[in-house]
Design a protein around this motif. Structure first.
Motif, PDB file in Angstrom:
ATOM      1  N   SER A 156       0.830  -1.198   0.000  1.00 15.87           N
ATOM      2  CA  SER A 156       0.000   0.000   0.000  1.00 15.87           C
ATOM      3  C   SER A 156       0.866   1.251   0.000  1.00 15.87           C
ATOM      4  CB  SER A 156      -0.897   0.004   1.238  1.00 15.87           C
ATOM      5  OG  SER A 156      -0.101   0.032   2.410  1.00 15.87           O
ATOM      6  N   GLU A 157       0.221   2.390  -0.204  1.00 15.13           N
ATOM      7  CA  GLU A 157       0.935   3.668  -0.132  1.00 15.13           C
ATOM      8  C   GLU A 157       1.523   3.869   1.266  1.00 15.13           C
ATOM      9  OE1 GLU A 157       2.069   7.422  -1.959  1.00 15.13           O
ATOM     10  OE2 GLU A 157       1.126   5.656  -2.831  1.00 15.13           O
ATOM     11  N   ALA A 158       0.772   3.494   2.284  1.00 13.85           N
ATOM     12  CA  ALA A 158       1.274   3.630   3.652  1.00 13.85           C
ATOM     13  C   ALA A 158       2.493   2.742   3.878  1.00 13.85           C
ATOM     14  CB  ALA A 158       0.172   3.276   4.648  1.00 13.85           C
ATOM     15  N   ALA A 159       2.446   1.516   3.329  1.00 14.30           N
ATOM     16  CA  ALA A 159       3.587   0.612   3.466  1.00 14.30           C
ATOM     17  C   ALA A 159       4.810   1.175   2.753  1.00 14.30           C
ATOM     18  CB  ALA A 159       3.228  -0.764   2.909  1.00 14.30           C
ATOM     19  N   LEU A 160       4.594   1.819   1.611  1.00 12.00           N
ATOM     20  CA  LEU A 160       5.708   2.443   0.879  1.00 12.00           C
ATOM     21  C   LEU A 160       6.369   3.511   1.746  1.00 12.00           C
ATOM     22  CD1 LEU A 160       7.421   3.084  -1.606  1.00 12.00           C
ATOM     23  CD2 LEU A 160       5.503   4.450  -2.483  1.00 12.00           C
ATOM     24  N   ARG A 201       6.274   3.735   4.995  1.00 14.12           N
ATOM     25  CA  ARG A 201       6.925   3.073   6.134  1.00 14.12           C
ATOM     26  C   ARG A 201       8.301   2.548   5.724  1.00 14.12           C
ATOM     27  NH1 ARG A 201       4.082  -1.982   7.006  1.00 14.12           N
ATOM     28  NH2 ARG A 201       5.597  -2.674   5.459  1.00 14.12           N
ATOM     29  N   GLU A 202       8.379   1.916   4.557  1.00 14.06           N
ATOM     30  CA  GLU A 202       9.662   1.361   4.115  1.00 14.06           C
ATOM     31  C   GLU A 202      10.631   2.460   3.718  1.00 14.06           C
ATOM     32  OE1 GLU A 202      10.492  -1.780   4.631  1.00 14.06           O
ATOM     33  OE2 GLU A 202       8.500  -1.862   5.534  1.00 14.06           O
ATOM     34  N   ARG A 203      10.128   3.559   3.181  1.00 16.07           N
ATOM     35  CA  ARG A 203      11.010   4.707   2.937  1.00 16.07           C
ATOM     36  C   ARG A 203      11.626   5.190   4.235  1.00 16.07           C
ATOM     37  NH1 ARG A 203       6.615   7.747  -0.956  1.00 16.07           N
ATOM     38  NH2 ARG A 203       7.534   7.239  -2.990  1.00 16.07           N
ATOM     39  N   LEU A 204      10.787   5.274   5.263  1.00 11.21           N
ATOM     40  CA  LEU A 204      11.286   5.689   6.569  1.00 11.21           C
ATOM     41  C   LEU A 204      12.310   4.695   7.095  1.00 11.21           C
ATOM     42  CD1 LEU A 204      11.156   7.632   8.975  1.00 11.21           C
ATOM     43  CD2 LEU A 204       9.223   6.290   9.848  1.00 11.21           C
ATOM     44  N   ARG A 205      12.038   3.407   6.886  1.00 10.41           N
ATOM     45  CA  ARG A 205      12.975   2.370   7.338  1.00 10.41           C
ATOM     46  C   ARG A 205      14.338   2.535   6.656  1.00 10.41           C
ATOM     47  NH1 ARG A 205      11.382  -2.089   9.638  1.00 10.41           N
ATOM     48  NH2 ARG A 205       9.356  -2.052   8.563  1.00 10.41           N
ATOM     49  N   VAL A 206      14.320   2.783   5.355  1.00 11.93           N
ATOM     50  CA  VAL A 206      15.574   2.938   4.614  1.00 11.93           C
ATOM     51  C   VAL A 206      16.319   4.186   5.087  1.00 11.93           C
ATOM     52  CG1 VAL A 206      16.579   3.336   2.335  1.00 11.93           C
ATOM     53  CG2 VAL A 206      14.737   1.662   2.612  1.00 11.93           C
ATOM     54  N   GLU A 207      15.607   5.295   5.276  1.00  8.57           N
ATOM     55  CA  GLU A 207      16.255   6.523   5.763  1.00  8.57           C
ATOM     56  C   GLU A 207      16.907   6.273   7.120  1.00  8.57           C
ATOM     57  OE1 GLU A 207      16.689   9.251   4.184  1.00  8.57           O
ATOM     58  OE2 GLU A 207      14.973   9.759   2.905  1.00  8.57           O
ATOM     59  N   VAL A 208      16.185   5.579   8.000  1.00 14.16           N
ATOM     60  CA  VAL A 208      16.712   5.273   9.329  1.00 14.16           C
ATOM     61  C   VAL A 208      17.946   4.386   9.233  1.00 14.16           C
ATOM     62  CG1 VAL A 208      16.224   3.892  11.392  1.00 14.16           C
ATOM     63  CG2 VAL A 208      14.590   5.636  10.641  1.00 14.16           C
ATOM     64  N   GLU A 209      17.866   3.336   8.445  1.00 11.46           N
ATOM     65  CA  GLU A 209      18.990   2.408   8.351  1.00 11.46           C
ATOM     66  C   GLU A 209      20.214   3.053   7.704  1.00 11.46           C
ATOM     67  OE1 GLU A 209      19.285  -0.409   9.807  1.00 11.46           O
ATOM     68  OE2 GLU A 209      17.219  -0.456  10.543  1.00 11.46           O
ATOM     69  N   TRP A 210      19.992   3.954   6.749  1.00 14.12           N
ATOM     70  CA  TRP A 210      21.117   4.660   6.134  1.00 14.12           C
ATOM     71  C   TRP A 210      21.805   5.552   7.172  1.00 14.12           C
ATOM     72  CZ3 TRP A 210      24.525   4.403   2.579  1.00 14.12           C
ATOM     73  CH2 TRP A 210      25.157   5.513   2.020  1.00 14.12           C
ATOM     74  N   LEU A 211      21.026   6.243   7.981  1.00 11.76           N
ATOM     75  CA  LEU A 211      21.595   7.067   9.040  1.00 11.76           C
ATOM     76  C   LEU A 211      22.387   6.214  10.029  1.00 11.76           C
ATOM     77  CD1 LEU A 211      21.864   9.711  10.631  1.00 11.76           C
ATOM     78  CD2 LEU A 211      19.611   9.255  11.620  1.00 11.76           C
ATOM     79  N   ILE A 212      21.817   5.081  10.423  1.00  9.91           N
ATOM     80  CA  ILE A 212      22.512   4.189  11.353  1.00  9.91           C
ATOM     81  C   ILE A 212      23.799   3.660  10.720  1.00  9.91           C
ATOM     82  CG2 ILE A 212      22.361   1.941  12.501  1.00  9.91           C
ATOM     83  CD1 ILE A 212      19.353   2.510  12.907  1.00  9.91           C
ATOM     84  N   HIS A 213      23.725   3.293   9.438  1.00 10.64           N
ATOM     85  CA  HIS A 213      24.890   2.749   8.733  1.00 10.64           C
ATOM     86  C   HIS A 213      26.016   3.780   8.673  1.00 10.64           C
ATOM     87  CE1 HIS A 213      26.822  -0.044   5.925  1.00 10.64           C
ATOM     88  NE2 HIS A 213      27.105   0.983   5.145  1.00 10.64           N
ATOM     89  N   LEU A 214      25.687   5.013   8.335  1.00 10.25           N
ATOM     90  CA  LEU A 214      26.724   6.054   8.238  1.00 10.25           C
ATOM     91  C   LEU A 214      27.396   6.314   9.573  1.00 10.25           C
ATOM     92  CD1 LEU A 214      24.914   8.657   5.920  1.00 10.25           C
ATOM     93  CD2 LEU A 214      26.705   7.022   5.283  1.00 10.25           C
ATOM     94  N   THR A 215      26.611   6.304  10.651  1.00  9.89           N
ATOM     95  CA  THR A 215      27.201   6.583  11.968  1.00  9.89           C
ATOM     96  C   THR A 215      27.954   5.373  12.511  1.00  9.89           C
ATOM     97  OG1 THR A 215      25.112   5.974  13.043  1.00  9.89           O
ATOM     98  CG2 THR A 215      25.462   8.305  12.518  1.00  9.89           C
ATOM     99  N   GLU A 216      27.391   4.203  12.322  1.00  7.10           N
ATOM    100  CA  GLU A 216      28.029   2.997  12.858  1.00  7.10           C
ATOM    101  C   GLU A 216      29.411   2.769  12.254  1.00  7.10           C
ATOM    102  OE1 GLU A 216      27.199  -1.839  12.908  1.00  7.10           O
ATOM    103  OE2 GLU A 216      25.537  -0.436  12.532  1.00  7.10           O
ATOM    104  N   HIS A 217      29.554   3.087  10.964  1.00  5.36           N
ATOM    105  CA  HIS A 217      30.827   2.854  10.275  1.00  5.36           C
ATOM    106  C   HIS A 217      31.670   4.130  10.173  1.00  5.36           C
ATOM    107  CE1 HIS A 217      29.771  -1.269   9.203  1.00  5.36           C
ATOM    108  NE2 HIS A 217      28.558  -0.821   8.931  1.00  5.36           N
ATOM    109  N   GLN A 218      31.235   5.176  10.867  1.00  4.76           N
ATOM    110  CA  GLN A 218      32.010   6.425  10.905  1.00  4.76           C
ATOM    111  C   GLN A 218      32.399   6.889   9.499  1.00  4.76           C
ATOM    112  OE1 GLN A 218      33.268   8.083  14.396  1.00  4.76           O
ATOM    113  NE2 GLN A 218      31.159   7.427  14.018  1.00  4.76           N
ATOM    114  N   VAL A 219      31.388   6.890   8.627  1.00  2.02           N
ATOM    115  CA  VAL A 219      31.638   7.222   7.226  1.00  2.02           C
ATOM    116  C   VAL A 219      31.881   8.718   7.050  1.00  2.02           C
ATOM    117  CG1 VAL A 219      30.648   7.188   4.908  1.00  2.02           C
ATOM    118  CG2 VAL A 219      30.261   5.256   6.451  1.00  2.02           C
ATOM    119  N   VAL A 220      31.091   9.539   7.711  1.00  8.09           N
ATOM    120  CA  VAL A 220      31.198  10.994   7.575  1.00  8.09           C
ATOM    121  C   VAL A 220      31.943  11.541   8.784  1.00  8.09           C
ATOM    122  CG1 VAL A 220      29.933  13.162   7.335  1.00  8.09           C
ATOM    123  CG2 VAL A 220      29.045  11.065   6.270  1.00  8.09           C
ATOM    124  N   PRO A 221      33.107  12.173   8.561  1.00  4.23           N
ATOM    125  CA  PRO A 221      33.875  12.697   9.694  1.00  4.23           C
ATOM    126  C   PRO A 221      33.055  13.672  10.542  1.00  4.23           C
ATOM    127  CG  PRO A 221      35.191  12.745   7.692  1.00  4.23           C
ATOM    128  CD  PRO A 221      33.789  12.384   7.271  1.00  4.23           C
TER     129      PRO A 221
END
Length: 487
Positions: free
Chosen positions: A48-52, A54-74
């Motif tokens: 559904s549109e709502a599920a889309l 939700r998954e967009r939010l999930r991807v944004e969250v995981e990208w933020l976590i990934h960048l911080t966890e791996h210290q990608v951006v100084p």
């Protein structure tokens, strides 16, 4: 002066109250949100549109976590466990209030992905996460978020909803094939009486075909990318040049359980979607073939439709009280045709995008839910339809006994083998049997008299004299046992 008497005018009729517009009454436009809603409701959680969003939010969250966890951006600090849990909880708890808020934001941004980005920033504001708000959506184009969101959505819909329903149907067909493996039936090639088979063997053919297509769907790859506006990581490299952005991307996409696509334009190329939809469409077509065959067997009387307690009050025809129509299979046919048409257009159009990007795929992908929804409705109808069938051995036996001419193939084959072995008088076996049987009905006595007068060796003659249409099924039952695994 004369006064003219007139009748008083009748009172003006009260104008009718205009009806409430159907749209205002919440009337659904299509059947998936109307009569079929209970069946397709599980897909709402995925397509559904709502599920889309939700998954967009999930991807944004995981990208933020990934960048911080791996210290990608100084300069960007690591998250605490509590902060990570808080962020992931935003996607996990995405509900009606969030749906409404995203819609409110989108009315201003007129951009759906940006609305989700702003929602996340709102949730971070005023918390310990506020210092990381500008790391949200870092380096991303909308398609970096969308392609991953769609991959997660479709994977969830296929693996958690569609495949279980499809497996249930295939299980039913497989069980029926084994149950009816020994029940002989008259085959029909070109609609005409032909060499007998068994009902179970014919169902086994369909089960085998469906299982192959399920295997293809089960092995589907779900691809994803996160590489910027034109697939070159240009903004990423300019902002933080010392990082291996391709490797960061690969680890992120694979961390979502997807297959990384390193070479794309602004969009992930959607080839995996085209492959998946073609496989599901092919499954639909085989299932449609099952529906038409079972419908025909019902018409021939080989299957009897059993009325359960809930069906006692149902009506087969508005004028013919005796009718029990095979509506489950007819309904499935129609829904399979709609689903397959949608899957075909998805598969054929999603693989093309003008140069680095056009928006045709955005509108097209919004129909994925409808494509799977109609297939799910069909699966539900087939499963329920099969559960309401009983084979009628008396009907199949009558049909076989009325068509002894189908043993003509057996007779001429035995004559050929005997002639090759040196038995005299076995010339033109096909032509002699054709003269007896073609275009006419032959009963058992006529066929036995013909066989008795052929001059066959004793063993061959006795074997043919003992043969009946019901016994002329070859390896049919054995094929089911040997080559169709029980679930």
């Amino acid at each position: 002066m004369r006064t003219v008497q007139t009748e008083p005018s009748p009172p003006s009729p009260t104008p009718p109250t205009p009806p409430t517009p159907l749209a205002d009454a919440g009337v659904p436009l299509g059947p998936l949100d109307g009569r079929y809603r209970p069946v397709v409701a599980p897909l709402v959680e995925h397509l559904s549109e709502a599920a889309l969003n939700r998954e967009r939010l999930r991807v944004e969250v995981e990208w933020l976590i990934h960048l911080t966890e791996h210290q990608v951006v100084p300069g960007a600090r690591r998250l605490t466990e509590a902060e990570t849990a808080r962020l992931r909880g935003l996607a996990a708890g995405f509900g009606p209030a969030d749906v409404a808020e995203v819609a409110e934001i989108e009315r201003v941004t007129v951009h759906d992905v940006k609305a989700v980005e702003y929602l996340l920033k709102r949730r971070m504001a005023g918390t310990t996460l506020e210092d990381l708000t500008e790391l949200v959506h870092f380096g991303c184009t909308s398609e970096d978020i969308n392609n991953l969101a769609y991959a997660l959505m479709v994977r969830g819909a296929v693996q958690q909803v569609w495949l279980p329903a499809a497996r249930a149907v295939v299980h039913s067909v497989t069980a029926m094939a084994h149950e009816l493996a020994d029940l002989p039936v008259l085959a029909r090639t070109h609609g005409q009486p032909a060499t007998p088979t068994t009902l179970g063997k014919e169902l086994a053919v369909l089960a085998h075909r469906l299982r192959r297509q399920l295997g293809r769907v089960e092995r589907a790859e779900y691809l994803g990318k996160v590489n910027g506006a034109t697939g070159t990581w240009s903004a990423h490299v300019v902002a933080v040049p010392a990082v291996d952005w391709a490797e960061v991307s690969r680890r992120f996409v694979e961390g979502l359980g997807l297959t990384w696509n390193p070479l794309t334009t602004q969009i992930e190329s959607h080839d995996w979607q085209a492959e998946l939809y073609a496989d599901v469409a092919r499954f639909n077509r085989v299932l449609h073939n099952l529906c038409t065959d079972v419908w025909t067997y019902i018409s021939l009387g080989y299957f009897v439709q059993v009325l359960d307690q809930q069906s006692q009050g149902s009506i087969g025809s508005s004028t013919m009280p005796h009718k029990v129509n095979p509506i489950r299979f007819e309904n499935a046919e129609a829904n399979l045709e709609v689903s397959t048409a949608l899957l075909d257009v998805l598969a054929s159009t999603l693989v093309t995008s003008r140069l680095q990007r056009d928006l045709s795929d955005s509108s097209m992908q919004r129909n994925i839910g409808s494509a799977f929804g109609h297939s799910l409705v069909a699966l539900d109808n087939v499963r329920r339809g099969l559960a309401g069938l009983d084979a009628d051995p008396a009907a199949t036996a009558r049909d076989l006994d009325a068509n002894w001419e189908v043993l003509g193939e057996a007779v001429q084959s035995v004559m050929r083998a005997a002639g090759i072995a040196g038995t005299p008088g076995m010339d033109e076996p096909y032509e002699r049997v054709k003269e007896l049987t073609r275009g006419r009905r032959v009963d058992g006595e006529t066929m036995r008299q013909f066989v008795a007068g052929l001059g066959l060796p004793d063993a061959e003659r006795e074997r043919l004299l003992a043969l009946t249409p019901a016994g002329y099924t070859g390896l049919a039952a054995e094929l089911v046992a040997r080559y169709l695994p029980r679930d």
